[in-house]
Motif scaffolding. Structure first.
Motif, PDB file in Angstrom:
ATOM      1  N   ASP A  29       1.017  -1.120   0.257  1.00  0.00           N
ATOM      2  CA  ASP A  29       0.333  -0.230   0.172  1.00  0.00           C
ATOM      3  C   ASP A  29       1.055   1.594  -0.740  1.00  0.00           C
ATOM      4  N   VAL A  30       1.243   1.342  -1.371  1.00  0.00           N
ATOM      5  CA  VAL A  30       1.843   2.652  -1.067  1.00  0.00           C
ATOM      6  C   VAL A  30       1.695   3.971  -0.925  1.00  0.00           C
ATOM      7  N   LYS A  31       0.005   4.746  -0.828  1.00  0.00           N
ATOM      8  CA  LYS A  31       0.247   5.621  -0.901  1.00  0.00           C
ATOM      9  C   LYS A  31      -1.108   5.576   0.187  1.00  0.00           C
ATOM     10  N   GLY A  32      -1.562   4.611   0.601  1.00  0.00           N
ATOM     11  CA  GLY A  32      -1.898   4.064   1.861  1.00  0.00           C
ATOM     12  C   GLY A  32      -4.064   4.138   1.680  1.00  0.00           C
TER      13      GLY A  32
ATOM     14  N   LYS B 158       5.484   5.514   4.433  1.00  0.00           N
ATOM     15  CA  LYS B 158       7.303   5.979   4.600  1.00  0.00           C
ATOM     16  C   LYS B 158       8.297   4.484   4.360  1.00  0.00           C
ATOM     17  N   LEU B 159       7.929   3.309   3.677  1.00  0.00           N
ATOM     18  CA  LEU B 159       8.801   2.684   3.259  1.00  0.00           C
ATOM     19  C   LEU B 159       9.361   3.121   2.211  1.00  0.00           C
ATOM     20  N   MET B 160       8.802   4.064   1.536  1.00  0.00           N
ATOM     21  CA  MET B 160       8.500   4.452  -0.024  1.00  0.00           C
ATOM     22  C   MET B 160       9.968   5.340   0.265  1.00  0.00           C
ATOM     23  N   GLN B 161       9.977   6.102   1.370  1.00  0.00           N
ATOM     24  CA  GLN B 161      10.973   7.036   1.453  1.00  0.00           C
ATOM     25  C   GLN B 161      12.093   6.884   1.131  1.00  0.00           C
ATOM     26  N   ASN B 162      12.627   5.588   0.913  1.00  0.00           N
ATOM     27  CA  ASN B 162      13.692   4.990   0.686  1.00  0.00           C
ATOM     28  C   ASN B 162      13.532   3.923  -0.831  1.00  0.00           C
ATOM     29  N   PRO B 163      13.239   4.378  -1.478  1.00  0.00           N
ATOM     30  CA  PRO B 163      12.849   2.844  -2.951  1.00  0.00           C
ATOM     31  C   PRO B 163      13.300   2.131  -2.942  1.00  0.00           C
ATOM     32  N   ARG B 164      14.757   2.058  -2.722  1.00  0.00           N
ATOM     33  CA  ARG B 164      16.018   0.990  -2.889  1.00  0.00           C
ATOM     34  C   ARG B 164      15.233  -0.155  -2.038  1.00  0.00           C
ATOM     35  N   LEU B 165      14.687   0.066  -0.710  1.00  0.00           N
ATOM     36  CA  LEU B 165      14.684  -0.930   0.458  1.00  0.00           C
ATOM     37  C   LEU B 165      13.526  -1.154   0.086  1.00  0.00           C
ATOM     38  N   TYR B 166      12.770  -0.912  -0.716  1.00  0.00           N
ATOM     39  CA  TYR B 166      10.710  -0.997  -0.899  1.00  0.00           C
ATOM     40  C   TYR B 166      11.219  -1.797  -2.033  1.00  0.00           C
ATOM     41  N   ALA B 167      12.231  -1.345  -2.870  1.00  0.00           N
ATOM     42  CA  ALA B 167      12.413  -2.519  -3.927  1.00  0.00           C
ATOM     43  C   ALA B 167      13.292  -4.042  -3.494  1.00  0.00           C
ATOM     44  N   THR B 168      13.761  -3.785  -2.835  1.00  0.00           N
ATOM     45  CA  THR B 168      14.345  -5.102  -2.690  1.00  0.00           C
ATOM     46  C   THR B 168      14.040  -5.736  -1.686  1.00  0.00           C
ATOM     47  N   PHE B 169      13.099  -5.062  -1.017  1.00  0.00           N
ATOM     48  CA  PHE B 169      12.706  -5.847  -0.091  1.00  0.00           C
ATOM     49  C   PHE B 169      11.360  -6.979  -0.419  1.00  0.00           C
ATOM     50  N   LEU B 170      10.960  -6.694  -1.483  1.00  0.00           N
ATOM     51  CA  LEU B 170       9.683  -6.867  -2.361  1.00  0.00           C
ATOM     52  C   LEU B 170      11.179  -7.942  -3.021  1.00  0.00           C
ATOM     53  N   LEU B 171      11.521  -7.443  -3.876  1.00  0.00           N
ATOM     54  CA  LEU B 171      12.203  -8.910  -4.462  1.00  0.00           C
ATOM     55  C   LEU B 171      13.026  -9.729  -3.495  1.00  0.00           C
ATOM     56  N   TRP B 172      13.113  -9.758  -2.172  1.00  0.00           N
ATOM     57  CA  TRP B 172      13.803 -10.878  -1.087  1.00  0.00           C
ATOM     58  C   TRP B 172      12.388 -11.418  -1.150  1.00  0.00           C
TER      59      TRP B 172
ATOM     60  N   HIS C 133       9.064   0.071 -11.005  1.00  0.00           N
ATOM     61  CA  HIS C 133       9.363   1.162 -12.021  1.00  0.00           C
ATOM     62  C   HIS C 133      11.081   0.890 -10.842  1.00  0.00           C
ATOM     63  N   LEU C 134      11.236   0.858  -9.931  1.00  0.00           N
ATOM     64  CA  LEU C 134      11.911   1.116  -9.155  1.00  0.00           C
ATOM     65  C   LEU C 134      12.646  -0.011  -8.960  1.00  0.00           C
TER      66      LEU C 134
END
Length: 537
Positions: A61-64, A230-244, A272-273
């Motif tokens: 839920d990126v936008k809440g 809040k996680l989207m404030q760090n897009p790289r962490l967001y993308a890495t978490f979902l990929l993990w 895209h991230l």
């Protein structure tokens, strides 16, 4: 009489009703379109339909605004008229079984993973390390494997980096050159991760994938919503978490071929991230995971603004497609419109390239796979209205959903068990106090360290008549097939034993090492770690 639509869900209506066939729902999909064209509503409609057929869903839920799926929709004349126009039988406002998750533990159950599970490849991606620094990080993980050191959280990794720095000359012969500059760069990157709140993600208890694959007492699949604003404030962490998470599903689930319906559908929003500035090795591995995870009963649906955000190798595997409006204001936008139009099976009565720019909010070009896996002719269609509440929910409502969750209290309290940090500190303390006896373990004594952890209690769905599938409405989480793998090893742990038993005299150390590798002493990591040579050993 059996419901003829039992094996499919209604997506929208065009010249004819358009359905997602469940037997091919694991062949992945794409939801694309410009901001404000209705992608989130389409995602919600698909999640509702899948849940009603007993299929668990995971989505961020990126936008809440997706949290409202936990509450019944409120009366709305426009929605009701849309349902009437589309001849939707039995339309009614409904709340769906929802579990809220949050990496930061603020808007849902905490989601954690161990450093070992994440592995050096994804960590290097997360910390933006160069090739040399990534090589040093792989060396650190290899040393942890060889010396039986658990890497659970960031302090474990930091302690091991310092340990490697102290032993740099000694390790060069066996592991290769250890650059002090690279170690320093990795330490600084860890500091940045901590400042961004990543330390809350690394630790235990780690997320059990079985907890994402529940059904309630009525047979509906749980909708797992990750609070990601809040996680989207760090897009790289967001993308890495979902990929993990995707790689963990790929690694842990068994092969089941082509099931009648998916075991789980995974929506990857802001896809895209994942591919921005991604090295070719990562893109290749994502393409491989997407291609092979289908046979494990998992459908992956990428949600993004522009189809060109995805590599062709990934885009070509997405059979079920919903294309909302694209705005062709720039040459790149115009190229995206042409590319999107060319991917659909042609409809002689529809100029797809022109229509994409004309679609209204809630309207889309839809092409789904039929029972044989063949793409249907594209149609211009209205997406069916959702039955849950549109928009966000109040904090009190969210708290009520969390309180009724079967996982209440299971993940909230972090566990800090003995791991590399404690082991290395103990080793250093003993070296300062007294010489190490010849027959002692590697930490200077015969102390037994318990690497194990008691199994978590079976969750109960909560109150209000909603519970996991089972007799009397009180059930258990479906157990995931084990693939002949010990769960302690799966979490990066070791078989419970004393260090003195595992590593004795120097003459027997090489033998113990070879035996240990065969009984699960190596730290098992996700499939993506295999790129950097850190896969299963």
């Amino acid at each position: 009489m059996a419901d003829p639509n039992d094996g499919r869900i209604l997506v929208g209506t065009g010249e004819t009703p358009l359905y997602l066939t469940l037997s091919v729902a694991n062949r992945h999909g794409l939801i694309a379109g410009a901001t404000g064209t209705g992608k989130s509503v389409t995602l919600r409609v698909l999640a509702e339909g899948l849940s009603s057929k007993g299929i668990p869903v995971f989505m961020a839920d990126v936008k809440g605004d997706l949290a409202g799926i936990a509450e019944a929709g409120q009366p709305n004349p426009k929605i009701e008229q849309r349902a009437k126009d589309q001849n939707i039988a039995g339309f009614q406002y409904t709340a769906f079984p929802t579990v809220f998750w949050d990496v930061f533990g603020e808007q849902g159950h905490p989601v954690r993973a161990t450093i070992s599970e994440m592995g050096p490849f994804l960590l290097a991606r997360l910390m933006q390390l160069n090739e040399t620094q990534t090589g040093v990080l792989n060396l650190v993980f290899k040393l942890a494997d060889d010396e039986g050191l658990l890497l659970i959280d960031l302090k474990d990794l930091r302690a091991l980096l310092a340990h490697v720095g102290d032993r740099a000359k000694e390790l060069t012969t066996e592991y290769g050159n250890v650059s002090a500059a690279s170690l320093g760069a990795i330490q600084r990157a860890l500091l940045v991760l901590e400042q961004q709140g990543a330390e809350k993600f690394f630790g235990e208890p780690a997320l059990s994938l079985a907890d994402l694959m529940m059904t309630d007492a009525h047979g509906r699949g749980a909708i797992n919503v990750l609070a990601a604003d809040k996680l989207m404030q760090n897009p790289r962490l967001y993308a890495t978490f979902l990929l993990w998470l995707l790689s963990e599903l790929f690694e842990e689930l068994p092969e089941i071929g082509d099931p009648d319906k998916p075991k789980l559908v995974f929506f990857f929003d802001e896809a895209h991230l994942l591919f921005e500035d991604a090295p070719k090795a990562l893109v290749d591995k994502v393409e491989q995971v997407v291609r092979l995870i289908r046979s494990k009963g998992v459908g992956v649906y990428f949600v993004t603004q522009n189809p060109l955000d995805l590599p062709d190798t990934v885009l070509g595997q997405l059979g079920n497609r919903v294309q909302h409006a694209l705005r062709a204001f720039t040459p790149r936008d115009q190229k995206a419109v042409r590319a999107a139009a060319e991917t659909f099976r042609a409809n002689k009565g529809l100029d797809v390239a022109s229509v994409i720019s004309e679609l209204g909010v809630g309207e889309a070009l839809v092409s789904m796979l039929d029972e044989k896996g063949t793409p249907a002719i594209v149609q211009r269609a209205w997406i069916r209205p959702p039955e849950s509440r549109l928009g966000a929910i109040a904090p009190d409502e969210r708290k009520a959903v969390i309180a009724a969750s079967p996982f209440k209290g299971r993940y909230e309290q972090a566990v800090d068990r003995a791991s590399a940090y404690e082991a290395l500190n103990q080793q250093q303390g003993q070296q300062r106090q007294q010489p190490v006896p010849a027959n002692a373990g590697p930490w200077g004594g015969g102390r037994t360290v318990d690497w194990g952890a008691p199994p978590p209690p079976k969750p109960v769905w909560g109150q209000g008549g909603v519970g996991p599938t089972g007799s009397g409405g009180v059930g258990t989480v479906p157990r995931m097939p084990q693939q002949q793998r010990d769960d302690t090893s799966r979490r990066g742990g070791r078989q419970p034993q004393s260090v003195a038993e595992a590593v004795t005299k120097s003459l027997a150390r090489s033998v113990a090492s070879s035996i240990g590798s065969s009984i699960g002493r190596q730290i098992i990591r996700g499939v993506l770690g295999s790129i950097a040579g850190s896969g299963r050993r």
